[in-house]
Design a protein around this motif. Sequence first.
Motif, PDB file in Angstrom:
ATOM      1  N   LYS A 146     115.472  65.780  63.672  1.00 32.53           N
ATOM      2  CA  LYS A 146     115.100  67.203  63.331  1.00 32.53           C
ATOM      3  C   LYS A 146     113.536  67.133  63.459  1.00 32.53           C
ATOM      4  CE  LYS A 146     118.248  68.871  59.912  1.00 32.53           C
ATOM      5  NZ  LYS A 146     118.629  69.376  58.515  1.00 32.53           N
ATOM      6  N   THR A 180     115.878  68.701  54.218  1.00 31.59           N
ATOM      7  CA  THR A 180     114.709  69.229  54.910  1.00 31.59           C
ATOM      8  C   THR A 180     114.309  70.812  54.470  1.00 31.59           C
ATOM      9  OG1 THR A 180     115.647  68.291  56.732  1.00 31.59           O
ATOM     10  CG2 THR A 180     114.064  69.883  57.345  1.00 31.59           C
ATOM     11  N   PHE A 194     110.388  61.468  58.478  1.00 29.73           N
ATOM     12  CA  PHE A 194     111.382  61.260  57.951  1.00 29.73           C
ATOM     13  C   PHE A 194     112.503  62.170  58.941  1.00 29.73           C
ATOM     14  CE2 PHE A 194     115.170  59.627  56.639  1.00 29.73           C
ATOM     15  CZ  PHE A 194     116.183  60.255  55.619  1.00 29.73           C
ATOM     16  N   TRP A 239     116.125  56.854  54.131  1.00 26.77           N
ATOM     17  CA  TRP A 239     117.117  56.814  53.692  1.00 26.77           C
ATOM     18  C   TRP A 239     117.600  56.061  52.389  1.00 26.77           C
ATOM     19  CZ3 TRP A 239     120.170  60.564  55.280  1.00 26.77           C
ATOM     20  CH2 TRP A 239     120.036  60.864  56.523  1.00 26.77           C
ATOM     21  N   ASP A 259     128.760  68.954  53.775  1.00 23.46           N
ATOM     22  CA  ASP A 259     128.491  68.481  55.175  1.00 23.46           C
ATOM     23  C   ASP A 259     128.250  66.938  54.901  1.00 23.46           C
ATOM     24  OD1 ASP A 259     125.247  69.189  55.865  1.00 23.46           O
ATOM     25  OD2 ASP A 259     126.282  70.055  53.976  1.00 23.46           O
ATOM     26  N   TRP A 260     127.952  66.351  53.827  1.00 19.29           N
ATOM     27  CA  TRP A 260     127.560  64.998  53.478  1.00 19.29           C
ATOM     28  C   TRP A 260     128.890  64.435  52.980  1.00 19.29           C
ATOM     29  CZ3 TRP A 260     123.435  62.792  55.729  1.00 19.29           C
ATOM     30  CH2 TRP A 260     122.659  63.644  56.454  1.00 19.29           C
ATOM     31  N   GLY A 310     121.708  79.737  52.136  1.00 19.01           N
ATOM     32  CA  GLY A 310     122.480  78.742  52.032  1.00 19.01           C
ATOM     33  C   GLY A 310     121.826  77.454  51.179  1.00 19.01           C
ATOM     34  N   MET A 334     125.110  67.102  47.115  1.00 20.48           N
ATOM     35  CA  MET A 334     124.639  67.533  48.210  1.00 20.48           C
ATOM     36  C   MET A 334     125.645  68.367  48.798  1.00 20.48           C
ATOM     37  SD  MET A 334     122.179  65.672  49.356  1.00 20.48           S
ATOM     38  CE  MET A 334     122.067  66.142  51.082  1.00 20.48           C
ATOM     39  N   LEU A 352     122.826  76.825  47.206  1.00 23.04           N
ATOM     40  CA  LEU A 352     123.197  75.380  46.908  1.00 23.04           C
ATOM     41  C   LEU A 352     122.230  74.739  45.612  1.00 23.04           C
ATOM     42  CD1 LEU A 352     124.588  72.764  47.524  1.00 23.04           C
ATOM     43  CD2 LEU A 352     122.189  71.864  48.333  1.00 23.04           C
ATOM     44  N   VAL A 384     125.601  80.278  57.872  1.00 20.95           N
ATOM     45  CA  VAL A 384     124.116  80.406  57.913  1.00 20.95           C
ATOM     46  C   VAL A 384     123.549  78.781  58.055  1.00 20.95           C
ATOM     47  CG1 VAL A 384     123.862  80.227  55.311  1.00 20.95           C
ATOM     48  CG2 VAL A 384     121.837  81.114  56.801  1.00 20.95           C
ATOM     49  N   PHE A 405     127.368  59.307  50.871  1.00 22.69           N
ATOM     50  CA  PHE A 405     126.630  58.805  49.608  1.00 22.69           C
ATOM     51  C   PHE A 405     127.139  58.248  48.414  1.00 22.69           C
ATOM     52  CE2 PHE A 405     123.021  59.828  51.716  1.00 22.69           C
ATOM     53  CZ  PHE A 405     122.848  61.146  52.302  1.00 22.69           C
ATOM     54  N   GLU A 452     110.869  62.801  50.560  1.00 24.24           N
ATOM     55  CA  GLU A 452     111.721  61.840  51.082  1.00 24.24           C
ATOM     56  C   GLU A 452     111.469  61.258  52.250  1.00 24.24           C
ATOM     57  OE1 GLU A 452     115.487  63.501  52.580  1.00 24.24           O
ATOM     58  OE2 GLU A 452     116.472  61.795  52.042  1.00 24.24           O
TER      59      GLU A 452
HETATM   60  N1  C2G Z   1     123.249  73.577  53.013  1.00 24.50           N
HETATM   61  C1  C2G Z   1     124.322  74.436  52.480  1.00 24.50           C
HETATM   62  N2  C2G Z   1     124.597  75.555  53.010  1.00 24.50           N
HETATM   63  C2  C2G Z   1     124.192  75.759  54.292  1.00 24.50           C
HETATM   64  C3  C2G Z   1     122.993  74.850  54.949  1.00 24.50           C
HETATM   65  C4  C2G Z   1     122.554  73.747  53.991  1.00 24.50           C
HETATM   66  O1  C2G Z   1     124.694  74.233  51.492  1.00 24.50           O
HETATM   67  N3  C2G Z   1     124.360  76.898  55.027  1.00 24.50           N
HETATM   68  C5  C2G Z   1     122.987  72.437  51.984  1.00 24.50           C
HETATM   69  C6  C2G Z   1     122.948  71.065  52.852  1.00 24.50           C
HETATM   70  O2  C2G Z   1     124.543  70.648  52.747  1.00 24.50           O
HETATM   71  C7  C2G Z   1     122.120  69.935  52.215  1.00 24.50           C
HETATM   72  C8  C2G Z   1     120.805  71.093  51.874  1.00 24.50           C
HETATM   73  O3  C2G Z   1     121.369  72.316  51.803  1.00 24.50           O
HETATM   74  O4  C2G Z   1     122.800  69.830  50.809  1.00 24.50           O
HETATM   75  C9  C2G Z   1     119.993  71.001  52.604  1.00 24.50           C
HETATM   76  O5  C2G Z   1     120.318  71.276  53.821  1.00 24.50           O
HETATM   77  P1  C2G Z   1     119.277  70.623  55.049  1.00 24.50           P
HETATM   78  O6  C2G Z   1     117.845  71.015  54.852  1.00 24.50           O
HETATM   79  O7  C2G Z   1     119.825  70.753  56.425  1.00 24.50           O
HETATM   80  O8  C2G Z   1     118.846  69.152  54.726  1.00 24.50           O
HETATM   81  P2  C2G Z   1     119.463  67.870  55.635  1.00 24.50           P
HETATM   82  O9  C2G Z   1     119.197  67.880  56.858  1.00 24.50           O
HETATM   83  O10 C2G Z   1     121.119  68.101  55.460  1.00 24.50           O
HETATM   84  O11 C2G Z   1     119.018  66.668  54.738  1.00 24.50           O
HETATM   85  O12 C2G Z   1     118.893  62.435  52.865  1.00 24.50           O
HETATM   86  C10 C2G Z   1     119.713  63.603  52.648  1.00 24.50           C
HETATM   87  C11 C2G Z   1     119.116  64.626  53.821  1.00 24.50           C
HETATM   88  O13 C2G Z   1     117.588  64.491  53.801  1.00 24.50           O
HETATM   89  C12 C2G Z   1     119.785  66.032  53.801  1.00 24.50           C
END
Ligand code: C2G
Length: 154
Positions: free
Chosen positions: A46, A9, A40, A74, A94-95, A16, A91, A20, A117, A99, A71
């Motif tokens: 969200k 998103t 989505f 899914w 947290d994922w 963060g 990713m 990444l 954060v 996948f 995107e």
């Molecule tokens: N992230 C991170 N550290 C944080 C926050 C986010 O590394 N403090 C990473 C998440 O793990 C993710 C990416 O930044 O890989 C984007 O995070 P989000 O915007 O929260 O995306 P999310 O809702 O996880 O969407 O199909 C997959 C989804 O679209 C992922």
Amino acid sequence: MKTVITYGTFDLFHVGHIRLLNRLSELGDRLVVGISSDEFNELKGKKSFFSYEERAEIVSACRYVDEVFPEHNWEQKLSDIRQYNAKIFAMGDDWEGKFDFLSDYCEVVYLPRTEDVSTTKIKKTLSKLKKNELEKIESSLHDVIEIVKTMSHD
Ligand code: C2G
């Protein structure tokens, strides 16, 4: 050309996200990012502060990112991996595990998230600030009302 693909998103862009994307860019020659559409996001439960267009503009301005695309669902990851000929799907962890089914088509990598954060935390802190400010204004208003009442009796 080794392409890395990721999704997110990326609302209220923060360190963060940047850390990444930086790490992902170091895994290959090109980094392409799927930005969740507003529709989505609703499916993901969200509601982002910035629109898809704004979030896509911000992420595509990031030095580590070569291309962004929408995107919508899914299910599109496999066709995206084929379209971009991505060698790595990555990713934040947290994922972790979510996948792994893509490992038949490309390398699947989960990288440690940046602790302390998140977009949710930013929103909560801001709304708390706003609440504190409103409470201060309300109590000052009560003081003013009391003063006016006193003055009107004199
Ligand atoms: N992230 C991170 N550290 C944080 C926050 C986010 O590394 N403090 C990473 C998440 O793990 C993710 C990416 O930044 O890989 C984007 O995070 P989000 O915007 O929260 O995306 P999310 O809702 O996880 O969407 O199909 C997959 C989804 O679209 C992922």
